[in-house]
Motif scaffolding. Structure first.
Motif, mmCIF file in Angstrom:
data_model
loop_
_atom_site.group_PDB
_atom_site.id
_atom_site.type_symbol
_atom_site.label_atom_id
_atom_site.label_comp_id
_atom_site.label_asym_id
_atom_site.label_seq_id
_atom_site.Cartn_x
_atom_site.Cartn_y
_atom_site.Cartn_z
ATOM 1 N N MET A 1 0.837 -1.180 0.000
ATOM 2 C CA MET A 1 0.000 0.000 0.000
ATOM 3 C C MET A 1 0.882 1.243 0.000
ATOM 4 N N ILE A 2 0.517 2.224 -0.791
ATOM 5 C CA ILE A 2 1.245 3.485 -0.878
ATOM 6 C C ILE A 2 0.317 4.611 -0.445
ATOM 7 N N ASP A 3 0.762 5.405 0.517
ATOM 8 C CA ASP A 3 0.032 6.591 0.944
ATOM 9 C C ASP A 3 0.805 7.818 0.485
ATOM 10 N N ARG A 4 0.110 8.750 -0.140
ATOM 11 C CA ARG A 4 0.732 9.983 -0.616
ATOM 12 C C ARG A 4 0.116 11.162 0.118
ATOM 13 N N LEU A 8 2.649 21.161 -2.181
ATOM 14 C CA LEU A 8 2.174 22.491 -2.557
ATOM 15 C C LEU A 8 1.742 22.554 -4.016
ATOM 16 N N ALA A 9 2.285 21.668 -4.842
ATOM 17 C CA ALA A 9 1.915 21.611 -6.262
ATOM 18 C C ALA A 9 1.134 20.316 -6.504
ATOM 19 N N PRO A 10 0.145 20.354 -7.389
ATOM 20 C CA PRO A 10 -0.669 19.150 -7.615
ATOM 21 C C PRO A 10 0.122 17.985 -8.209
ATOM 22 N N THR A 11 1.288 18.255 -8.770
ATOM 23 C CA THR A 11 2.085 17.188 -9.385
ATOM 24 C C THR A 11 3.170 16.654 -8.462
ATOM 25 N N ARG A 12 3.176 17.074 -7.189
ATOM 26 C CA ARG A 12 4.208 16.630 -6.242
ATOM 27 C C ARG A 12 3.580 16.247 -4.914
ATOM 28 N N SER A 13 4.074 15.171 -4.347
ATOM 29 C CA SER A 13 3.665 14.778 -3.005
ATOM 30 C C SER A 13 4.640 15.363 -2.000
ATOM 31 N N ARG A 14 4.134 15.719 -0.837
ATOM 32 C CA ARG A 14 4.997 16.203 0.245
ATOM 33 C C ARG A 14 5.799 15.041 0.822
ATOM 34 N N ALA A 15 5.145 13.907 0.943
ATOM 35 C CA ALA A 15 5.772 12.696 1.452
ATOM 36 C C ALA A 15 4.999 11.498 0.921
ATOM 37 N N VAL A 16 5.698 10.369 0.872
ATOM 38 C CA VAL A 16 5.089 9.124 0.429
ATOM 39 C C VAL A 16 5.495 8.038 1.421
ATOM 40 N N VAL A 17 4.520 7.207 1.795
ATOM 41 C CA VAL A 17 4.787 6.082 2.683
ATOM 42 C C VAL A 17 4.483 4.795 1.922
ATOM 43 N N HIS A 18 5.437 3.878 1.943
ATOM 44 C CA HIS A 18 5.247 2.549 1.368
ATOM 45 C C HIS A 18 5.615 1.539 2.440
ATOM 46 N N ASP A 19 4.624 0.778 2.872
ATOM 47 C CA ASP A 19 4.806 -0.150 3.993
ATOM 48 C C ASP A 19 5.382 0.621 5.182
ATOM 49 N N ASP A 20 6.587 0.315 5.609
ATOM 50 C CA ASP A 20 7.181 0.994 6.760
ATOM 51 C C ASP A 20 8.268 1.995 6.369
ATOM 52 N N LEU A 21 8.298 2.399 5.111
ATOM 53 C CA LEU A 21 9.294 3.378 4.658
ATOM 54 C C LEU A 21 8.628 4.701 4.318
ATOM 55 N N VAL A 22 9.290 5.790 4.712
ATOM 56 C CA VAL A 22 8.819 7.148 4.438
ATOM 57 C C VAL A 22 9.831 7.814 3.519
ATOM 58 N N PHE A 23 9.335 8.461 2.481
ATOM 59 C CA PHE A 23 10.171 9.199 1.540
ATOM 60 C C PHE A 23 9.676 10.635 1.517
ATOM 61 N N GLU A 107 18.359 21.558 -1.004
ATOM 62 C CA GLU A 107 17.205 20.669 -1.120
ATOM 63 C C GLU A 107 17.605 19.348 -0.452
ATOM 64 N N ILE A 108 16.722 18.802 0.369
ATOM 65 C CA ILE A 108 17.059 17.636 1.179
ATOM 66 C C ILE A 108 16.070 16.503 0.904
ATOM 67 N N VAL A 109 16.605 15.330 0.589
ATOM 68 C CA VAL A 109 15.811 14.141 0.304
ATOM 69 C C VAL A 109 16.081 13.131 1.423
ATOM 70 N N VAL A 110 15.013 12.581 2.006
ATOM 71 C CA VAL A 110 15.147 11.698 3.160
ATOM 72 C C VAL A 110 14.360 10.421 2.948
ATOM 73 N N THR A 111 14.964 9.315 3.376
ATOM 74 C CA THR A 111 14.266 8.037 3.496
ATOM 75 C C THR A 111 14.328 7.641 4.960
ATOM 76 N N ALA A 112 13.170 7.315 5.532
ATOM 77 C CA ALA A 112 13.107 6.986 6.956
ATOM 78 C C ALA A 112 12.228 5.755 7.175
ATOM 79 N N ALA A 113 12.430 5.123 8.308
ATOM 80 C CA ALA A 113 11.534 4.048 8.736
ATOM 81 C C ALA A 113 10.348 4.679 9.450
ATOM 82 N N LYS A 114 9.223 4.043 9.359
ATOM 83 C CA LYS A 114 8.022 4.564 10.007
ATOM 84 C C LYS A 114 8.051 4.288 11.494
#
Length: 114
Positions: A1-4, A8-23, A107-114
Motif C-alpha cells: 500500500m502506498i500513501d501519498r 504544494l503543487a498538484p504534481t508533487r507529493s509532500r511525502a510518500v509512505v510505502h509499507d514501513d518506509l517514508v520518503f 534541497e534535502i531528500v530523506v528516506t526513513a523508517a516509520k
C-alpha cells in the motif's frame, strides 16, 4: 500500500509512505533567505513536519541526500545539520553540489523508517 501526502503543487507529493518506509523531500518555504544556514534550518524543519505527518521522526532516518548550490557553502549547511541531527541515530548522508532553481540553494531528500 502506498500513501501519498499532498504537496504544494498538484504534481508533487509532500511525502510518500510505502509499507514501513517514508520518503520525503524539502526546501525552505517562502520567503526564502539567501543564507545557506537559514535555508537548511527551514528545510530540516519541513522534514520534521513531513516525518511527523507520516508517523516517523528524525531518529528513524535511514539516509539523506543534501543537494546544495555551491560547495563552498557546505560548512554553513553542516552547521545547521549538526544542530538538527539526532546524534544518537545519525543517518547515512551524502552532500552533492548541484545547480538549484533560484532562490533555493539547498534541497534535502530523506528516506526513513516509520
Amino acid at each position: 500500500m502506498i500513501d501519498r501526502f499532498p504537496g504544494l503543487a498538484p504534481t508533487r507529493s509532500r511525502a510518500v509512505v510505502h509499507d514501513d518506509l517514508v520518503f520525503t523531500v524539502a526546501v525552505a518555504p517562502d520567503p526564502v533567505t539567501p543564507s545557506m544556514y537559514e535555508q537548511t534550518r527551514k528545510a530540516l524543519a519541513r522534514i520534521d513536519e513531513s516525518l511527523a505527518l507520516c508517523g516517523s521522526h528524525k531518529s528513524r532516518i535511514l539516509s539523506a541526500i543534501v543537494y546544495i548550490n555551491g560547495m563552498p557553502l557546505k560548512s554553513e549547511m553542516n552547521r545547521a545539520w549538526d544542530e538538527w541531527v539526532d546524534m544518537g541515530n545519525p543517518p547515512m548522508r551524502a552532500c552533492i553540489g548541484v545547480e538549484l532553481e533560484p532562490p533555493h540553494i539547498v534541497e534535502i531528500v530523506v528516506t526513513a523508517a516509520k
